[in-house]
Design an enzyme around this catalytic site. Sequence first.
Site, PDB file in Angstrom:
ATOM      1  N   LYS A  32       5.089   2.413  -2.851  1.00  0.00           N
ATOM      2  CA  LYS A  32       4.952   3.835  -3.199  1.00  0.00           C
ATOM      3  C   LYS A  32       5.113   3.962  -4.698  1.00  0.00           C
ATOM      4  O   LYS A  32       5.721   3.097  -5.350  1.00  0.00           O
ATOM      5  CB  LYS A  32       6.028   4.669  -2.494  1.00  0.00           C
ATOM      6  CG  LYS A  32       5.639   6.111  -2.315  1.00  0.00           C
ATOM      7  CD  LYS A  32       4.695   6.309  -1.138  1.00  0.00           C
ATOM      8  CE  LYS A  32       4.254   7.750  -1.009  1.00  0.00           C
ATOM      9  NZ  LYS A  32       3.529   7.980   0.242  1.00  0.00           N
TER      10      LYS A  32
ATOM     11  N   LYS B 122       0.853  -1.193   0.000  1.00  0.00           N
ATOM     12  CA  LYS B 122       0.000   0.000   0.000  1.00  0.00           C
ATOM     13  C   LYS B 122       0.876   1.224   0.000  1.00  0.00           C
ATOM     14  O   LYS B 122       1.855   1.291   0.749  1.00  0.00           O
ATOM     15  CB  LYS B 122      -0.831  -0.041   1.308  1.00  0.00           C
ATOM     16  CG  LYS B 122      -1.839   1.058   1.428  1.00  0.00           C
ATOM     17  CD  LYS B 122      -3.138   0.657   0.763  1.00  0.00           C
ATOM     18  CE  LYS B 122      -4.117   1.790   0.628  1.00  0.00           C
ATOM     19  NZ  LYS B 122      -3.849   2.685  -0.499  1.00  0.00           N
TER      20      LYS B 122
HETATM   21  P1  NAD Z   1      -0.071  18.299  -1.049  1.00  0.00           P
HETATM   22  O1  NAD Z   1       0.357  18.184  -2.441  1.00  0.00           O
HETATM   23  O2  NAD Z   1      -1.516  18.388  -0.737  1.00  0.00           O
HETATM   24  O3  NAD Z   1       0.636  19.551  -0.360  1.00  0.00           O
HETATM   25  C1  NAD Z   1       2.016  19.737  -0.365  1.00  0.00           C
HETATM   26  C2  NAD Z   1       2.281  21.103   0.238  1.00  0.00           C
HETATM   27  O4  NAD Z   1       3.689  21.290   0.367  1.00  0.00           O
HETATM   28  C3  NAD Z   1       1.786  22.262  -0.638  1.00  0.00           C
HETATM   29  O5  NAD Z   1       1.275  23.290   0.183  1.00  0.00           O
HETATM   30  C4  NAD Z   1       3.044  22.753  -1.330  1.00  0.00           C
HETATM   31  O6  NAD Z   1       2.971  24.108  -1.721  1.00  0.00           O
HETATM   32  C5  NAD Z   1       4.047  22.536  -0.223  1.00  0.00           C
HETATM   33  N1  NAD Z   1       5.423  22.448  -0.683  1.00  0.00           N
HETATM   34  C6  NAD Z   1       5.895  21.838  -1.798  1.00  0.00           C
HETATM   35  N2  NAD Z   1       7.223  22.019  -1.876  1.00  0.00           N
HETATM   36  C7  NAD Z   1       7.587  22.725  -0.771  1.00  0.00           C
HETATM   37  C8  NAD Z   1       8.798  23.233  -0.275  1.00  0.00           C
HETATM   38  N3  NAD Z   1       9.949  23.027  -0.940  1.00  0.00           N
HETATM   39  N4  NAD Z   1       8.775  23.914   0.879  1.00  0.00           N
HETATM   40  C9  NAD Z   1       7.632  24.135   1.548  1.00  0.00           C
HETATM   41  N5  NAD Z   1       6.446  23.695   1.123  1.00  0.00           N
HETATM   42  C10 NAD Z   1       6.428  23.004  -0.013  1.00  0.00           C
HETATM   43  O7  NAD Z   1       0.614  17.052  -0.290  1.00  0.00           O
HETATM   44  P2  NAD Z   1       0.174  16.369   1.062  1.00  0.00           P
HETATM   45  O8  NAD Z   1      -0.689  15.228   0.732  1.00  0.00           O
HETATM   46  O9  NAD Z   1      -0.265  17.406   2.032  1.00  0.00           O
HETATM   47  O10 NAD Z   1       1.577  15.750   1.531  1.00  0.00           O
HETATM   48  C11 NAD Z   1       2.495  16.491   2.313  1.00  0.00           C
HETATM   49  C12 NAD Z   1       3.413  15.505   3.028  1.00  0.00           C
HETATM   50  O11 NAD Z   1       2.617  14.626   3.822  1.00  0.00           O
HETATM   51  C13 NAD Z   1       4.240  14.607   2.109  1.00  0.00           C
HETATM   52  O12 NAD Z   1       5.488  14.349   2.701  1.00  0.00           O
HETATM   53  C14 NAD Z   1       3.440  13.329   2.058  1.00  0.00           C
HETATM   54  O13 NAD Z   1       4.219  12.206   1.729  1.00  0.00           O
HETATM   55  C15 NAD Z   1       2.941  13.286   3.483  1.00  0.00           C
HETATM   56  N6  NAD Z   1       1.777  12.418   3.657  1.00  0.00           N
HETATM   57  C16 NAD Z   1       0.623  12.646   2.968  1.00  0.00           C
HETATM   58  C17 NAD Z   1      -0.440  11.781   3.141  1.00  0.00           C
HETATM   59  C18 NAD Z   1      -1.753  11.965   2.438  1.00  0.00           C
HETATM   60  O14 NAD Z   1      -2.670  11.185   2.688  1.00  0.00           O
HETATM   61  N7  NAD Z   1      -1.926  12.970   1.611  1.00  0.00           N
HETATM   62  C19 NAD Z   1      -0.328  10.692   4.015  1.00  0.00           C
HETATM   63  C20 NAD Z   1       0.853  10.508   4.717  1.00  0.00           C
HETATM   64  C21 NAD Z   1       1.900  11.377   4.519  1.00  0.00           C
END
Ligand code: NAD
Length: 428
Positions: free
Chosen positions: A104, A68
């Site tokens: 992933k 997953k």
């Molecule tokens: P998203 O695409 O919704 O948001 C990403 C955010 O990060 C945006 O606001 C973007 O502008 C910002 N960003 C991108 N590059 C950046 C930088 N260099 N500096 C600062 N901000 C930056 O993504 P998300 O789903 O919120 O994921 C964010 C993190 O959380 C990732 O590491 C992802 O792996 C992790 N995550 C997400 C989920 C999920 O269900 N979406 C689950 C577990 C972990």
Amino acid sequence: MSESLFTDASRRLERALKYVSLSEDTIERLKYPKSSLIVSIPVRMDDGSLRIFQGYRVRYDDTRGPSKGGVRYHPKVSLDEVQSLAFWMTFKCAVLNIPFGGAKGGITVNPKELSKLELERLSRGYVDAIADFIGPDVDIPAPDVYTNPMIMGWMMDQYNIIKRQLSPAVVTGKPVTIGGSLGRDTATATGAFFVIQNLLPKFNRTPWETTVAVQGFGNAGAELAELLWKAGYKVVAVSDSQGGIHAKQGLDIPSIRRFKEANKGIKAIYCEGSVCNIVEHEILTNEQLLALDVDVLVPAALENQITAQNVNDVKAKFIFEVANGPIDSAADLILEARGIQVFPDILVNAGGVTVSYFEWVQNRSGLYWTLEEVNQRLQHKMVEETEAIWTKSQELSVCMRTAAYVYGLQRLGEAMNAKGTRDYYLNG
Ligand code: NAD
């Protein structure tokens, strides 16, 4: 040349191995991803030209169940990054005791440069390329950075077209109308919120005396900022890829979210009804946000944000890793030596995969749950496993990250042993 993200990620395992008794077979198996697929995705662009994009899907381990993990669209996606993210997913599912292995995926692309139709062709093309590698009983993609429910809907639809059957459980994070779970869109943040609410009181912290800075204002970061704001925390800084804003008196997160949704940027505003005013604030770079003198820092963007280069600038007392891998292993040791409490990604952001699991269960049973049911089950899981890891960290006198790895390793080790151990084969 700096070492790979995957080599750095594996260091956490090495530390944890000192505290858990595992068979040599298990240790050896966990060093390598089970399978890694690299694909070329040809996409017809709106101007008629053809562009080839590089995509990846890595299945790290599936001992505990189908693998997953999310799919990331970002210009910096590489095999090394996807392997590291798949490795973390393996431990995250074990830590939360979810019957999944870790995987992933990703495409090296800047999705902001594509039209909606190009994005759809790319997403469907990705599924064409990996269709034999995924499946509801094999490997189940989900959203990650710059992918969303609409993209998950396209992916599920394309898989169904290829297989000539309806398989909603092949992808999670879909729109609710086509089999998505209520609460999946907010699950990562909600899960992180439960973890924060469970852990900070152990340090005699109350929301109203706690300042917070959040890096990354997307699905996870913006929702968590709002949950914290609603609970009475003072969220003083937020940022996105363009930079950040800081206001000592606290920011009005709902106003900023509405602005970001309408204008694709963040602004320090406070709105009453439709009247919005700019509040006193300073503009920050992402580097400056990480160095703010706040109680709680929440990296919720990308990996390797806190490294040996900037770790000594960090002033926060508590760091909750909502992003995957935001702190490298060298910085981790320095933070620990400085007494800064770090709560690891494989616990803090596991709400996303937990509700993805709930979505998969609902798809397979055909019985759909209310939002209250989803959130109750999520809270139960997050609190139960947070408490168990906290207890383990106290028992072993280790940091929460090592405790979480020890805990996950025990579950992975037991599952691997259940398929036959060296002793079993040698001694009969
Ligand atoms: P998203 O695409 O919704 O948001 C990403 C955010 O990060 C945006 O606001 C973007 O502008 C910002 N960003 C991108 N590059 C950046 C930088 N260099 N500096 C600062 N901000 C930056 O993504 P998300 O789903 O919120 O994921 C964010 C993190 O959380 C990732 O590491 C992802 O792996 C992790 N995550 C997400 C989920 C999920 O269900 N979406 C689950 C577990 C972990």
